[in-house]
Each structure stands twice: as structure tokens, then as C-alpha cells.
Design a protein around this motif. Sequence first.
Motif, short mmCIF file in Angstrom:
data_model
loop_
_atom_site.label_atom_id
_atom_site.label_comp_id
_atom_site.label_asym_id
_atom_site.label_seq_id
_atom_site.Cartn_x
_atom_site.Cartn_y
_atom_site.Cartn_z
N PRO A 141 2.24 6.56 -12.08
CA PRO A 141 3.29 7.57 -12.27
C PRO A 141 4.30 7.61 -11.11
O PRO A 141 5.48 7.87 -11.31
CB PRO A 141 2.54 8.89 -12.37
N LEU A 142 3.82 7.34 -9.89
CA LEU A 142 4.68 7.44 -8.71
C LEU A 142 5.60 6.24 -8.56
O LEU A 142 6.78 6.37 -8.26
CB LEU A 142 3.79 7.58 -7.46
N PRO A 179 10.27 5.26 2.17
CA PRO A 179 10.33 4.57 3.46
C PRO A 179 9.27 3.46 3.48
O PRO A 179 8.12 3.70 3.12
CB PRO A 179 10.01 5.67 4.47
N THR A 180 9.70 2.26 3.87
CA THR A 180 8.83 1.09 3.81
C THR A 180 8.71 0.44 5.18
O THR A 180 9.70 0.25 5.87
CB THR A 180 9.41 0.07 2.80
N VAL A 181 7.47 0.12 5.55
CA VAL A 181 7.21 -0.54 6.83
C VAL A 181 6.44 -1.82 6.56
O VAL A 181 5.42 -1.82 5.88
CB VAL A 181 6.39 0.37 7.78
N LEU A 182 6.95 -2.93 7.10
CA LEU A 182 6.26 -4.22 7.00
C LEU A 182 5.51 -4.43 8.30
O LEU A 182 6.00 -4.09 9.38
CB LEU A 182 7.25 -5.36 6.80
N ASP A 183 4.31 -5.01 8.21
CA ASP A 183 3.52 -5.25 9.41
C ASP A 183 4.27 -6.21 10.34
O ASP A 183 4.81 -7.22 9.90
CB ASP A 183 2.16 -5.84 9.05
N TYR A 235 5.92 10.33 0.83
CA TYR A 235 5.26 9.06 0.52
C TYR A 235 5.85 7.93 1.35
O TYR A 235 7.05 7.94 1.65
CB TYR A 235 5.42 8.72 -0.97
N TYR A 236 4.99 6.97 1.69
CA TYR A 236 5.40 5.81 2.48
C TYR A 236 4.76 4.56 1.91
O TYR A 236 3.66 4.61 1.36
CB TYR A 236 4.96 5.96 3.95
N VAL A 237 5.47 3.44 2.07
CA VAL A 237 4.97 2.16 1.58
C VAL A 237 4.76 1.24 2.78
O VAL A 237 5.62 1.15 3.66
CB VAL A 237 6.00 1.53 0.60
N PHE A 238 3.61 0.56 2.80
CA PHE A 238 3.31 -0.39 3.86
C PHE A 238 3.00 -1.75 3.25
O PHE A 238 2.32 -1.83 2.23
CB PHE A 238 2.11 0.09 4.70
N VAL A 239 3.55 -2.81 3.86
CA VAL A 239 3.34 -4.17 3.38
C VAL A 239 2.60 -4.91 4.50
O VAL A 239 3.15 -5.09 5.59
CB VAL A 239 4.70 -4.85 3.08
N ILE A 240 1.34 -5.28 4.21
CA ILE A 240 0.52 -5.93 5.25
C ILE A 240 -0.20 -7.14 4.67
O ILE A 240 -0.41 -7.24 3.47
CB ILE A 240 -0.52 -4.94 5.85
N LEU A 243 0.84 -1.20 0.00
CA LEU A 243 0.00 0.00 0.00
C LEU A 243 0.88 1.25 0.00
O LEU A 243 1.85 1.33 0.75
CB LEU A 243 -0.90 0.00 1.24
N VAL A 244 0.53 2.20 -0.84
CA VAL A 244 1.31 3.43 -0.94
C VAL A 244 0.47 4.56 -0.35
O VAL A 244 -0.71 4.72 -0.68
CB VAL A 244 1.70 3.74 -2.40
N THR A 245 1.09 5.32 0.56
CA THR A 245 0.38 6.37 1.28
C THR A 245 1.16 7.68 1.19
O THR A 245 2.32 7.70 0.78
CB THR A 245 0.26 6.00 2.77
#
Length: 158
Positions: free
Chosen positions: A95-96, A114-118, A60-65, A51-53
Motif C-alpha cells: 500500500p505504501l 528520502p532515499t539513502v544509498l549505502d 518514511y525513508y528508503v535505504f539501498v544496501i 529497504l523501507v523504514t
Amino acid sequence: MAEEKTNVMRVLDQKKVPYTPHHYAHPDGAVDGASVAALIDRDPAAVCKTLVTQGASKKYYVFVIPVLKELDLKAAAKAVGEKSIEMIKQAQLLPLTGYVHGGCSPVGMKKQFPTVLDQGVEGLDAITVSAGKIGAQVELAPAALAGLVRGSFAPVSK
């Protein structure tokens, strides 16, 4: 029949990160995560969505859940030190990141965010994430993925 390698697989090969590729049929385009888990015969708790937020700071931040969970926006904001975050609009995704909705991978985006994994996946032997296109997934160790994307683990799903 040999499936073509995706950019994600090439990055993993180049960085010598071991992974197992999985391919599935998707006659109707993107399928939901639970269906993907069933199609590749994996526990949905170990199949993740990317998920990109965007934070209040406009970063921007990326989350992997896990696919059956939702991103906890408050917990996610706290994990990255933002006042608030929200999901980006679907039109911004390609585009991003260079990826389409349903085929977004934390590996090989146009820019490393920046990426955060659950935290719930940290103890698993392997998790599966998109290989960068609909119909392809890669299975790898959560720590290997976090190392590759310079990610961290935090409780960000509900």
C-alpha cells in the motif's frame, strides 16, 4: 524472447537514465539477494536491496544496501536525522510503495521518500536494484540512481 518493461524501466527511459535490464527465473516466488546475484551473474556486493523504514517522527525513508549486508539502524537514523528508525511491516509495503516484498525498487514508488544509498556502493561502476517486480532487475550507475531519486550516500550498512 523480449521481456515486458516494468514501470521502473519506463521511468528510467523517460528520464533518459541508461540501464541494463536483467531477468531471472523465480519459480518459487521471491528469492534472497545472494541467489539473485548468482542468477544474474553479478557480484553480490553490487546487487542491492531496497529497504523501507519509518522514523520516530513517523516519516518514511528508503535505504539501498548490498544484499549481503544488514541495515545499521543507528547509522541509518543518523543519516536521515531521526532519533530512531525501524523497518516497516511487510503488510505496509505494497500500500505504501506499490511494490511487493522481493520486488521493491527505489525508483517509481507511489511517493518519493528520502532515499539513502549505502556509501559502499558509491564508488562502483554499476549497481543492480529491483526493477519493481520479482524476476527483474536493472543495472545502473549509483550516481545516476541517486540523482534520479534525489538520494544521498551514507554509511548505513553493517
